[in-house]
Design a protein around this motif. Structure first.
Motif, PDB file in Angstrom:
ATOM      1  N   ALA A   1      -1.953  -7.939   9.924  1.00 37.14           N
ATOM      2  CA  ALA A   1      -2.140  -8.025   8.469  1.00 37.14           C
ATOM      3  C   ALA A   1      -1.918  -9.465   7.993  1.00 37.14           C
ATOM      4  N   ASP A   2      -0.953 -10.135   8.613  1.00 36.45           N
ATOM      5  CA  ASP A   2      -0.656 -11.519   8.227  1.00 36.45           C
ATOM      6  C   ASP A   2      -1.867 -12.421   8.482  1.00 36.45           C
TER       7      ASP A   2
ATOM      8  N   VAL B   1      -1.942  -4.834  -4.001  1.00 38.21           N
ATOM      9  CA  VAL B   1      -2.137  -4.319  -2.641  1.00 38.21           C
ATOM     10  C   VAL B   1      -1.230  -3.097  -2.509  1.00 38.21           C
ATOM     11  N   PHE B   2      -1.843  -1.956  -2.189  1.00 38.23           N
ATOM     12  CA  PHE B   2      -1.070  -0.714  -2.029  1.00 38.23           C
ATOM     13  C   PHE B   2      -0.873  -0.387  -0.559  1.00 38.23           C
TER      14      PHE B   2
ATOM     15  N   LEU C   1      -8.323  -3.675   2.109  1.00 35.44           N
ATOM     16  CA  LEU C   1      -8.307  -3.896   3.563  1.00 35.44           C
ATOM     17  C   LEU C   1      -6.918  -4.322   4.032  1.00 35.44           C
ATOM     18  N   VAL C   2      -6.269  -5.190   3.252  1.00 37.18           N
ATOM     19  CA  VAL C   2      -4.926  -5.650   3.628  1.00 37.18           C
ATOM     20  C   VAL C   2      -3.937  -4.477   3.582  1.00 37.18           C
ATOM     21  N   GLY C   3      -4.010  -3.670   2.533  1.00 37.02           N
ATOM     22  CA  GLY C   3      -3.123  -2.513   2.413  1.00 37.02           C
ATOM     23  C   GLY C   3      -3.297  -1.566   3.605  1.00 37.02           C
TER      24      GLY C   3
ATOM     25  N   MET D   1      -1.781  -3.034   6.687  1.00 36.70           N
ATOM     26  CA  MET D   1      -0.310  -2.943   6.663  1.00 36.70           C
ATOM     27  C   MET D   1       0.148  -1.520   6.961  1.00 36.70           C
ATOM     28  N   GLU D   2      -0.652  -0.540   6.551  1.00 35.84           N
ATOM     29  CA  GLU D   2      -0.286   0.861   6.822  1.00 35.84           C
ATOM     30  C   GLU D   2      -0.310   1.160   8.302  1.00 35.84           C
TER      31      GLU D   2
END
Ligand code: SME
Length: 162
Positions: A27-28, A120-121, A154-156, A159-160
């Protein structure tokens, strides 16, 4: 560089973001890549950065993460301050066409005229946000909003799955 329409440009960038998402190992790295891509390809996106909620800090604070553009004095933003705080605390995209007419605005650059902030969720909870400033007034239309919301989603999701 050619002056394609906003719509064509955004369609192309959406594809590049999807490619990036499938290639980025974490994610980073995805956040780093998104800031680079949007800053390079979207000509009116003059500052692009992520603010992420610092885990465990009470009251909550947004901390500057990957960004492209000039250094900002706002590296830590409480949720009751700024357009950034408003987006994170409401969980809603905030678009400001003229930042100088919005009393919430925390100035980053004298040249900034408009701003979009998209939360971001992660599993339905706000984990951070993607913030973009423009030197142009009302730079963020519906297509821009779709693009930036897609990036944040996409980032959320990444991260999930971490
Ligand atoms: N303008 C933001 C602060 C962050 S800088 O734009 C990078 C705000 O009002 O919250």
């Amino acid at each position: 560089m050619s002056l394609t329409s906003d719509f064509e440009r955004i369609e192309g960038v959406l594809r590049l973001v999807d490619d990036l998402s499938s290639e980025a190992p974490t994610a980073d790295r995805l956040m780093e890549g998104i800031t680079g891509l949007l800053h390079e390809k979207m000509l009116k996106y003059n500052w692009v950065g992520f603010y992420m909620l610092e885990p465990g800090t009470k009251p909550p604070v947004l901390v500057l993460g990957h960004f492209q553009g000039a250094m900002t004095p706002h590296t830590r933003i409480p949720l009751n301050q700024g357009i950034c705080g408003a987006a994170a605390s409401s969980g809603k995209t905030v678009v400001v066409d003229d930042v100088h007419r919005d009393s919430r605005y925390l100035a980053c650059s004298l040249e900034t005229k408009s701003e979009i902030v998209v939360p971001v969720f992660v599993r339905g909870v706000v984990a951070g946000e993607l913030d973009i400033d423009s030197h142009f007034p009302a730079a963020f239309g519906m297509e821009d909003r779709k693009l930036v919301e897609h990036c944040a989603r996409l980032v959320g999701k990444r991260m999930e799955s971490a």
